[in-house]
Enzyme design. Structure first.
Site, PDB file in Angstrom:
ATOM      1  N   GLY A 174      42.113  33.906  20.505  1.00  0.00           N
ATOM      2  CA  GLY A 174      41.912  33.048  19.393  1.00  0.00           C
ATOM      3  C   GLY A 174      40.459  32.489  19.627  1.00  0.00           C
ATOM      4  O   GLY A 174      39.916  31.488  18.758  1.00  0.00           O
ATOM      5  N   ASN A 222      42.386  40.598  27.318  1.00  0.00           N
ATOM      6  CA  ASN A 222      40.887  39.850  27.138  1.00  0.00           C
ATOM      7  C   ASN A 222      40.507  38.845  27.868  1.00  0.00           C
ATOM      8  O   ASN A 222      39.326  38.638  28.272  1.00  0.00           O
ATOM      9  CB  ASN A 222      40.662  40.073  25.756  1.00  0.00           C
ATOM     10  CG  ASN A 222      39.346  38.952  25.209  1.00  0.00           C
ATOM     11  OD1 ASN A 222      38.369  39.331  25.213  1.00  0.00           O
ATOM     12  ND2 ASN A 222      39.779  37.609  24.907  1.00  0.00           N
ATOM     13  N   TYR A 226      34.426  36.823  40.087  1.00  0.00           N
ATOM     14  CA  TYR A 226      34.470  37.363  38.803  1.00  0.00           C
ATOM     15  C   TYR A 226      34.206  39.014  38.490  1.00  0.00           C
ATOM     16  O   TYR A 226      34.640  39.645  37.879  1.00  0.00           O
ATOM     17  CB  TYR A 226      33.751  36.466  37.726  1.00  0.00           C
ATOM     18  CG  TYR A 226      33.612  37.063  36.220  1.00  0.00           C
ATOM     19  CD1 TYR A 226      34.894  36.998  35.637  1.00  0.00           C
ATOM     20  CD2 TYR A 226      32.561  37.916  35.878  1.00  0.00           C
ATOM     21  CE1 TYR A 226      34.444  37.490  34.346  1.00  0.00           C
ATOM     22  CE2 TYR A 226      32.531  38.163  34.628  1.00  0.00           C
ATOM     23  CZ  TYR A 226      33.387  38.206  33.726  1.00  0.00           C
ATOM     24  OH  TYR A 226      33.463  38.819  32.342  1.00  0.00           O
TER      25      TYR A 226
END
Length: 259
Positions: A24, A98, A163
């Protein structure tokens, strides 16, 4: 011409059940819109409310996505969301993992707790989402998993080691999924964007100096927008790539090279 103006149509995606994590906002919102415009039945999860985005998508595309509020670090909740999407739309045919958090933390700043928190959002849900959709894909005769990775580990970027490590792990995990699930006609590929200028990137880290330095590394002298990632994802999800699996597709303007 813009990415939206040159987007191809993949007829096999019409009516397909697509599940997107973090669908979103940012790149995820662009992916959700791209699949909606293909006529797919899209369900997506994220923590923050996405009702306004769903309203806008329904108005602009004529195809309303199903929003399921979910914290993907809660694996049972993620599994329930996938089950809910399947109940509403049929077995998930395309999974797009994602959702991510590229919080900047140096080596010195990365505590054991911070490391675990990074893996809990940037790597662990990718595996368990794939695990959750596999039985339905197998029963349906096949499916597609697209794992969003990043070129950050190929560049050896500093400033967010957890990450970077997670994204290297995503690519390795994708190859393992491709090998194990391939006999069931389930394909798995990694899609690796470069520096995409989402609202978050612009507001947090995109200084004029860093933007100029990064653009200098690109072969194509134009910054990437979320829409630039959509075409590659649709290609990987569609039958146009039916014999492509275990691969890493880079969309970064020409910073890193594969092969």
């Amino acid at each position: 011409m813009s990415a939206e103006e040159t987007m191809p149509t993949y007829p096999d995606l019409a009516g397909a059940c697509v599940f997107v994590t973090g669908g979103g906002s940012g790149i995820g919102a662009a992916l959700t819109e791209g699949f909606l415009r293909q006529g797919a039945k899209v369900a997506f999860v994220q923590r923050s409310d996405a009702a306004a985005f769903c309203d806008r998508m329904a108005e602009e595309t004529g195809n309303r996505p199903l929003f399921i509020r979910c914290d993907i670090t809660d694996i049972p909740a993620l599994e329930r969301a996938i089950a809910d999407a399947s109940a509403a739309h049929g077995p998930v045919r395309v999974l797009v993992s994602n959702a991510a958090n590229d919080l900047r933390q140096s080596i010195a700043e990365t505590t054991p707790e911070a490391w675990d928190a990074s893996m809990a959002i940037n790597l662990k849900p990718y595996f368990f989402a794939a695990r959750a959709v596999a039985p339905g894909m197998r029963a349906a005769g096949g499916g597609v998993i697209v794992n969003m990775s990043s070129v950050s580990y190929m560049m050896g970027n500093a400033g967010y080691p957890a990450y970077v490590t997670a994204n290297a792990g995503i690519t390795g995990m994708t190859r393992a999924l491709a090998r194990e699930l391939g006999p069931d006609r389930i394909r798995a590929n990694a899609l690796m964007p470069g520096w995409v200028l989402t609202e978050k990137q612009i507001s947090h880290w995109a200084t004029p100096e860093d933007l100029a330095a990064h653009l200098d590394k690109q072969c194509l002298k134009e910054h990437l927008a979320p829409a630039d990632i959509v075409g590659g994802c649709l290609f990987l999800a569609s039958n146009a790539s039916r014999m492509m699996t275990g691969q890493a597709l880079v969309i970064d303007g020409g910073v890193v090279v594969t092969g």
